[in-house]
Design a protein around this motif. Structure first.
Motif, PDB file in Angstrom:
ATOM      1  N   THR A 186       0.841  -1.195   0.000  1.00  0.00           N
ATOM      2  CA  THR A 186       0.000   0.000   0.000  1.00  0.00           C
ATOM      3  C   THR A 186       0.878   1.247   0.000  1.00  0.00           C
ATOM      4  OG1 THR A 186      -0.195  -0.006   2.410  1.00  0.00           O
ATOM      5  CG2 THR A 186      -1.953  -1.091   1.168  1.00  0.00           C
ATOM      6  N   ARG A 239      -4.085   7.127  -2.152  1.00  0.00           N
ATOM      7  CA  ARG A 239      -4.095   5.875  -1.389  1.00  0.00           C
ATOM      8  C   ARG A 239      -4.152   4.790  -2.445  1.00  0.00           C
ATOM      9  NH1 ARG A 239      -2.306   3.213   2.715  1.00  0.00           N
ATOM     10  NH2 ARG A 239      -3.731   1.725   3.631  1.00  0.00           N
ATOM     11  N   SER A 282     -11.653   8.742   3.535  1.00  0.00           N
ATOM     12  CA  SER A 282     -12.095   7.528   2.842  1.00  0.00           C
ATOM     13  C   SER A 282     -11.099   6.375   2.915  1.00  0.00           C
ATOM     14  CB  SER A 282     -12.356   7.851   1.367  1.00  0.00           C
ATOM     15  OG  SER A 282     -13.358   8.816   1.245  1.00  0.00           O
ATOM     16  N   SER A 283      -9.982   6.568   3.597  1.00  0.00           N
ATOM     17  CA  SER A 283      -8.938   5.533   3.622  1.00  0.00           C
ATOM     18  C   SER A 283      -9.412   4.220   4.232  1.00  0.00           C
ATOM     19  CB  SER A 283      -7.690   6.041   4.348  1.00  0.00           C
ATOM     20  OG  SER A 283      -6.985   6.925   3.517  1.00  0.00           O
ATOM     21  N   ASP A 284     -10.198   4.273   5.306  1.00  0.00           N
ATOM     22  CA  ASP A 284     -10.704   3.030   5.911  1.00  0.00           C
ATOM     23  C   ASP A 284     -11.615   2.281   4.947  1.00  0.00           C
ATOM     24  OD1 ASP A 284      -9.288   3.352   8.255  1.00  0.00           O
ATOM     25  OD2 ASP A 284     -10.976   4.184   9.382  1.00  0.00           O
ATOM     26  N   ASP A 315      -9.439   0.696   2.289  1.00  0.00           N
ATOM     27  CA  ASP A 315      -8.762  -0.498   2.801  1.00  0.00           C
ATOM     28  C   ASP A 315      -9.718  -1.682   2.920  1.00  0.00           C
ATOM     29  OD1 ASP A 315      -6.435   0.979   2.912  1.00  0.00           O
ATOM     30  OD2 ASP A 315      -6.492   1.271   5.072  1.00  0.00           O
ATOM     31  N   VAL A 319      -9.423  11.931   0.850  1.00  0.00           N
ATOM     32  CA  VAL A 319      -8.687  10.667   0.787  1.00  0.00           C
ATOM     33  C   VAL A 319      -8.443  10.130   2.193  1.00  0.00           C
ATOM     34  CG1 VAL A 319      -6.503   9.577   0.117  1.00  0.00           C
ATOM     35  CG2 VAL A 319      -7.671  11.127  -1.468  1.00  0.00           C
ATOM     36  N   VAL A 320      -8.065  11.001   3.116  1.00  0.00           N
ATOM     37  CA  VAL A 320      -7.855  10.567   4.502  1.00  0.00           C
ATOM     38  C   VAL A 320      -9.161  10.029   5.086  1.00  0.00           C
ATOM     39  CG1 VAL A 320      -7.326  11.375   6.845  1.00  0.00           C
ATOM     40  CG2 VAL A 320      -5.850  12.033   4.934  1.00  0.00           C
ATOM     41  N   PHE A 366       0.526   5.553   0.691  1.00  0.00           N
ATOM     42  CA  PHE A 366      -0.189   6.788   0.994  1.00  0.00           C
ATOM     43  C   PHE A 366       0.801   7.903   0.708  1.00  0.00           C
ATOM     44  CE2 PHE A 366      -1.130  10.469   3.579  1.00  0.00           C
ATOM     45  CZ  PHE A 366      -2.451  10.695   3.248  1.00  0.00           C
TER      46      PHE A 366
END
Length: 180
Positions: free
Chosen positions: A112, A137, A162-164, A167, A159-160, A114
């Motif tokens: 991954t 991401r 929506s990161s979960d 993932d 983006v931060v 970021f």
């Protein structure tokens, strides 16, 4: 009832339970790449892929999520793709705020990325537009049949946030599901 029938029914029940559980988490849409089926957050709006190289394309607010798959032995190495993606930012690699992680999960290796900075938006050989305060991401899933590339780019805060979800969508494809 035969042992095979019991096992098949158990697998179907577990699959249906996972679908019900995922619906409770807002993951009900899917896309298929190779032999993998990925769950997609409800907030992601499906778009027609803008290139034949893209297997799926989504929009989430101003962020774009794209999926690439070229088959076994194609698509380039993990390092080459990570370096290419980092090169899509104006800042030099050493000055770019980036984090690269590699994990082995359920037999697949996932790398991954970021990164955040000034993203150079545009086609690979076309003119670029500088997008300040942007982030990426991305994930490369090394699996049987060839690597799967999933990348989200957009404003840093989106983006931060929506990161979960990103993932979870990536991890959802690690289990080979039965295509009904």
């Amino acid at each position: 009832m035969s042992k095979t029938t019991v096992v098949r029914n158990l697998i179907i029940c577990l699959f249906l339970l996972s679908v019900v559980t995922l619906r409770g988490q807002g993951l009900t849409k899917t896309f298929k790449v190779s032999d993998r089926i990925f769950d997609v957050p409800e907030a992601w709006k499906s778009e027609t892929p803008s290139s034949k190289m893209r297997k799926a394309q989504y929009k989430n607010g101003e962020s774009e999520i794209v999926v690439f798959y070229f088959g076994e032995g194609s698509g380039g190495s993990v390092d080459a793709n990570i370096n290419r993606w980092i090169g899509q930012f104006k800042e030099a690699k050493e000055k770019l705020s980036s984090v690269i992680e590699k994990k082995k999960i359920k037999g697949d290796v996932i790398t991954t990325l970021f990164a955040r900075g000034t993203y150079l938006k545009g086609s690979p050989f076309g003119q670029k537009v500088e997008m300040s305060n942007y982030a990426m991401r991305a994930a490369i899933i090394e699996c049987k049949g060839g690597p799967i590339f999933i990348k989200m780019t957009g404003p840093l805060d989106e983006v931060v946030k929506s990161s979960d979800e990103f993932d979870k969508a990536v991890r959802s494809g690690l289990i080979i599901k039965f295509d009904t």
